[in-house]
Design a protein around this motif. Sequence first.
Motif, PDB file in Angstrom:
ATOM      1  N   THR A   1     -51.666 -97.412  30.267  1.00  0.00           N
ATOM      2  CA  THR A   1     -50.315 -96.887  30.529  1.00  0.00           C
ATOM      3  C   THR A   1     -49.338 -98.016  30.827  1.00  0.00           C
ATOM      4  N   LEU A   2     -49.774 -98.988  31.634  1.00  0.00           N
ATOM      5  CA  LEU A   2     -48.905-100.113  31.961  1.00  0.00           C
ATOM      6  C   LEU A   2     -48.522-100.912  30.717  1.00  0.00           C
ATOM      7  N   ILE A   3     -49.483-101.048  29.780  1.00  0.00           N
ATOM      8  CA  ILE A   3     -49.215-101.838  28.578  1.00  0.00           C
ATOM      9  C   ILE A   3     -48.391-101.050  27.570  1.00  0.00           C
ATOM     10  N   ALA A   4     -48.857 -99.854  27.243  1.00  0.00           N
ATOM     11  CA  ALA A   4     -48.297 -99.115  26.114  1.00  0.00           C
ATOM     12  C   ALA A   4     -47.012 -98.373  26.461  1.00  0.00           C
ATOM     13  N   HIS A   5     -46.878 -97.912  27.692  1.00  0.00           N
ATOM     14  CA  HIS A   5     -45.724 -97.071  28.021  1.00  0.00           C
ATOM     15  C   HIS A   5     -44.718 -97.736  28.942  1.00  0.00           C
ATOM     16  N   GLU A   6     -45.167 -98.693  29.763  1.00  0.00           N
ATOM     17  CA  GLU A   6     -44.244 -99.294  30.729  1.00  0.00           C
ATOM     18  C   GLU A   6     -44.011-100.775  30.471  1.00  0.00           C
ATOM     19  N   LEU A   7     -44.752-101.371  29.515  1.00  0.00           N
ATOM     20  CA  LEU A   7     -44.612-102.781  29.174  1.00  0.00           C
ATOM     21  C   LEU A   7     -44.731-103.689  30.395  1.00  0.00           C
ATOM     22  N   ALA A   8     -45.512-103.281  31.374  1.00  0.00           N
ATOM     23  CA  ALA A   8     -45.742-104.078  32.575  1.00  0.00           C
ATOM     24  C   ALA A   8     -46.992-104.923  32.354  1.00  0.00           C
ATOM     25  N   LEU A   9     -46.844-106.019  31.612  1.00  0.00           N
ATOM     26  CA  LEU A   9     -48.001-106.804  31.211  1.00  0.00           C
ATOM     27  C   LEU A   9     -48.644-107.559  32.367  1.00  0.00           C
ATOM     28  N   ALA A  10     -47.842-108.099  33.271  1.00  0.00           N
ATOM     29  CA  ALA A  10     -48.408-108.879  34.373  1.00  0.00           C
ATOM     30  C   ALA A  10     -49.264-108.022  35.307  1.00  0.00           C
ATOM     31  N   PRO A  11     -48.773-106.872  35.802  1.00  0.00           N
ATOM     32  CA  PRO A  11     -49.656-106.034  36.626  1.00  0.00           C
ATOM     33  C   PRO A  11     -50.890-105.556  35.866  1.00  0.00           C
ATOM     34  N   ALA A  12     -50.714-105.251  34.571  1.00  0.00           N
ATOM     35  CA  ALA A  12     -51.869-104.810  33.790  1.00  0.00           C
ATOM     36  C   ALA A  12     -52.911-105.922  33.696  1.00  0.00           C
ATOM     37  N   ALA A  13     -52.453-107.172  33.510  1.00  0.00           N
ATOM     38  CA  ALA A  13     -53.396-108.290  33.428  1.00  0.00           C
ATOM     39  C   ALA A  13     -54.105-108.489  34.763  1.00  0.00           C
ATOM     40  N   SER A  14     -53.358-108.408  35.877  1.00  0.00           N
ATOM     41  CA  SER A  14     -53.988-108.579  37.194  1.00  0.00           C
ATOM     42  C   SER A  14     -55.035-107.496  37.436  1.00  0.00           C
ATOM     43  N   LEU A  15     -54.695-106.279  37.059  1.00  0.00           N
ATOM     44  CA  LEU A  15     -55.630-105.170  37.240  1.00  0.00           C
ATOM     45  C   LEU A  15     -56.867-105.352  36.359  1.00  0.00           C
TER      46      LEU A  15
END
Length: 552
Positions: free
Chosen positions: A245-259
Amino acid sequence: MMSTRFSAKATALSRKRRTVLWLAAGPALFALALLVWPVARLLWQGLWGEPMAGLLLDDSVPWWLDAHLQWRVGWTLVQALVTCVLCGVLGLPMAWVLARLEFRGRVAWQRALMLPFVVPTLVAALGILALWGPRGVLGAPLALAGWTLEGSPWMLLLGNLFFNLSLVVRAGMDGLAQVSAQRVAVARTLGATPWRAFWRVEWPVMAPWLASALCLVFLYCFTGFGLALVLGGQHWATVEVEIYTLIAHELALAPAASLAVAMLALTGGMAWAYAWVERRLASPARITPVPRRPVRGLAIWSGWALALGAWLLLCGAPLLALLLQAAQAVGFGQGWEVLREDDTWRAVSNTLRFSGLAMALATALGVLHALAGQAMRRWTPAALAWRASAYAPLVVSPVALAFGLLLLYPQWLASWPLLVAAYALLAYPFVAKALTAALDALPDQYAQAAASLGAGPVRVLWRVTLPLVAPALRRGMAFAAATMLGEFAVSLLLARPEWLTLSTLIYQRLGRPGSANLDAALVLSAGLMALALLAFWLIEGRGEPRRAPHQD
């Protein structure tokens, strides 16, 4: 003379090293480019990457202090642990029934244990919905009685049980097969009751096998994506769904990578525990197995009926419900319309094309990996490390892998070879593991006899070795084909709209409102299941009941 012998030995050793290098080069470079570098890029992004301006949800708060993400991580852990407990409690009696009792249909039940390993993830999710959903075969009557599973965590737990219960049953059977009949007989002669003999003699032998299987169950549930995406909903989804969801819908790459980095650390620890348990089990011993006995007595009959009924309800009924509802959708609903749409046949064509190409690549990589491991088997540390490396693509979650590929090769996202290569990466371990086990069991005398008659290494491989290990190779290819046909997570992140596959088309249909789309998803799921089973049957063919792919 001594100098000549030393020179000949050095030449042979040098030739063998060159052979190992040539065999290992392909799989090693492939894994380096498609697995190691993407994961390293993901680690760098998660640990030291620069914040991406405008792409962060809130860069002032670390993810581990976010209440929403804390809930996601906590629930992901809890659902994996609860599934392990349920699989252990339910699987142990089933394993005992199959290992210790002789009854008509035992072999058929044993064969059916392999079914969940062949069925694609989305098909299993649709099967759970067809049985327990609000319009399901059992879900609808329960809803009329005022009890529904929709929106509850039980939908995801039932999906986890469908995929993992047979795995624990199979491991329990293998563990019970290692129990010595003499030791059980001695315990009974000394006055031990059946329960005490089981607890003091059989349980210590089978416990490591169950522990090994439960480690895998935890990994599968912890890194599961498709089931959590479809059955978890908004509230009961897992961390993998959150990363997507962070990558595909919110483009929040940094939090997605940390997670994703945090999840890799957790799964790496569990994978280490699995490898440690597997190493303990790698000490074969000659034992006389406990003979199976007929089903006699009310207590034994009751236990047999409960075990079989529970397995049918949890693992067999979802697929039967899916087939029933798909037939109803075609006969009485609007499901037949999906068979006339261009998107359907384009998805079928893409699925077969991508899977076929990846199958050829995965087979070549798996064969080279197994042959390289066999060639270096006398170099113990290197051989163990090389064999263990075959498990690496199965430890990394597909979502994390696809995310790493997105970060590392953004310029290749418009080319389908990257998607095919990702498919092959996830599938070739099945070929390598099955072939490695078969090569280990092959006596050296066969190849030595052929060589003494003048056959070269290539001729020995083609005329002697490959025909003898062909059944194992077909088995590995069958599991690899079933995996690729139903692949979902990588397809969802890497595939372009024109590369629509059956799994992504099913997900698209599920995301649209209306009964017509649900009917279409059911029909497509039944078709995908038939395709996976057909591919498995054509490649693997007839044979004795097989071990699960991770247990070869």
